[in-house]
Design an enzyme around this catalytic site. Structure first.
Site, PDB file in Angstrom:
ATOM      1  N   SER A   7     -51.083  15.442  -9.644  1.00 15.51           N
ATOM      2  CA  SER A   7     -52.007  14.639 -10.438  1.00 15.51           C
ATOM      3  C   SER A   7     -52.290  15.312 -11.785  1.00 15.51           C
ATOM      4  CB  SER A   7     -53.316  14.418  -9.673  1.00 15.51           C
ATOM      5  OG  SER A   7     -53.959  13.238 -10.112  1.00 15.51           O
ATOM      6  N   LYS A  23     -53.441   6.304 -12.363  1.00 14.86           N
ATOM      7  CA  LYS A  23     -52.105   6.782 -12.727  1.00 14.86           C
ATOM      8  C   LYS A  23     -51.010   5.864 -12.174  1.00 14.86           C
ATOM      9  CE  LYS A  23     -53.072  11.755 -13.330  1.00 14.86           C
ATOM     10  NZ  LYS A  23     -54.505  11.943 -13.071  1.00 14.86           N
ATOM     11  N   SER A  46     -57.871   9.174 -10.385  1.00 14.87           N
ATOM     12  CA  SER A  46     -56.430   9.284 -10.656  1.00 14.87           C
ATOM     13  C   SER A  46     -55.586   8.173 -10.041  1.00 14.87           C
ATOM     14  CB  SER A  46     -55.916  10.637 -10.176  1.00 14.87           C
ATOM     15  OG  SER A  46     -56.340  11.667 -11.051  1.00 14.87           O
TER      16      SER A  46
END
Length: 386
Positions: A157, A102, A99
């Site tokens: 997340s 991101k 993640s």
């Protein structure tokens, strides 16, 4: 036989040549030589980047603190303001980012989507979310602001929030393409985007270097910086909002991990393939550092925070006592060889012909000698044909 006019014309032409040569040579004996101009400033040549070399890279000065033991497969610590990389290990090794990707997703879409925009979620926007994904709780038919969705991305997340924002940004594949273009525009050449949420997908990779580039660039955007530094927030639910908390333990001080002094935040991640990953930034004493830690090989799931802490501590202590091993300003060519680095030639002002001074003087000397010889031959008739 050469007539008088031809001889005089030739001698005159040669005299002009001699005069031209003399004009280019130093002053004659008895005349005061001209004072040469002081040399112009030369361009500073940066030390060669070591970021493509294998192993741990650092350039300590006397008195610099020793690096901590870090078990991560790849890591980097840099000054977020100057972009100077203070130390790194396998900075360009391509690994799954989880993640932390991101950061690039937000860097690409935060400026494009107004924070106050209200959006009613459609069922198709929540399709194809990867199995086992982290979720913030986005529901079909509910209306959320773009700011709500970004808090869902940074704190929880939430891949469900990512899917809705990607839909607003033009669709899943279009968003991946925009992210890829954004990475290239920043000189981040190790990143290949397949799934914008960072979900494990074949071929999807990034590097400690690229993720630090994304984190640094994101901190320059006030909205990005606000989202990534938020520890707690409320998220809209059925009839009432509910609390969500950032999963970055350095920011919240949860699970036995002490909150880091001056922590700004950024983004953490985990998948079974990527292991634990983290991009973190902190500010102390007028300096902001950004660190990336990818997949520690020792300890448990909280080791990524402790290794990031150790690197931040070292970076603040080493300020001014190490020379950079590279730069996060990545818009520069990669060296042809791992240990090589491009060096720009520095030339003094007015010397732009590319000819070395010695070669120019030798050529002028040869021209002068040839001209004088021709004059003497004409004067005494040597070599004249009748």
């Amino acid at each position: 036989m050469i007539n008088g006019f031809s001889c005089r014309a030739t001698v005159s032409a040669c005299a002009v040549c001699v005069m031209s040569v003399l004009a280019l040579t130093p002053a004659a004996a008895g005349q005061r030589p001209a004072v040469p101009a002081p040399p112009g400033p030369r361009a500073a040549v940066p030390p060669p980047s070591l970021l493509y070399d294998s192993g741990t890279q650092v350039r300590p000065r006397p008195g610099a603190p020793g690096l901590p033991d870090v078990s991560a497969l790849s890591w980097l610590v840099a000054d977020a303001d100057s972009g100077e990389v203070l130390a790194a290990s396998a900075a360009h090794r391509r690994l799954p980012p989880a993640s932390t990707l991101k950061t690039l997703f937000a860097l690409t879409l935060v400026p494009a989507l107004p924070a106050g925009l209200q959006h009613r979620v459609r069922n198709e926007e929540l399709e194809d979310i990867g199995e086992g994904s982290s979720l913030v709780g986005v529901k079909e038919g509910h209306t959320y602001s773009v700011a709500d969705l970004w808090r869902g991305v940074f704190l929880s997340s939430g891949n469900d929030a990512v899917h809705v924002l990607a839909s607003l940004g033009g669709g899943w594949e279009a968003t991946a393409a925009r992210m890829q273009a954004k990475a290239r525009s920043l000189g981040a050449l190790d990143t290949h985007v397949v799934s914008p949420d960072g979900y494990d997908t074949p071929g999807q990779v990034s590097s400690a270097y690229d993720l630090a580039v994304f984190g640094r660039a994101g901190l320059r955007d006030p909205d990005f910086a606000r989202y990534c530094s938020t520890a707690e927030a409320s998220f809209p639910g059925d009839g009432a909002s509910y609390a969500i908390e950032n999963t970055n333990r350095l920011l919240t001080g949860e699970d036995g991990v002490a909150r880091y002094p001056g922590i700004i935040g950024v983004k953490n991640g985990y998948t079974s393939n990527a292991g634990n990953t983290l991009v973190a930034a902190a500010h102390q004493g007028g300096r902001t550092l950004v660190v990336t830690v990818l997949n520690p090989q020792a300890g448990g799931g909280l080791t990524v925070y402790e290794e990031a802490r150790a690197l931040l501590d070292w970076g603040f202590a080493a300020a001014g006592r190490v020379d950079p091993v590279g730069s996060l300003d990545g818009l520069r060519p990669r060296p042809r060889h791992p240990s090589a680095a491009p060096v720009a030639a520095a030339t003094a002002p007015g010397h732009d012909s590319g000819w070395p001074d010695a070669a120019v003087m030798a050529g002028l000397a040869g021209l002068g000698a040839g001209t004088v010889t021709l004059v003497l031959r004409l004067k005494y008739g040597r070599g004249a044909r009748g």
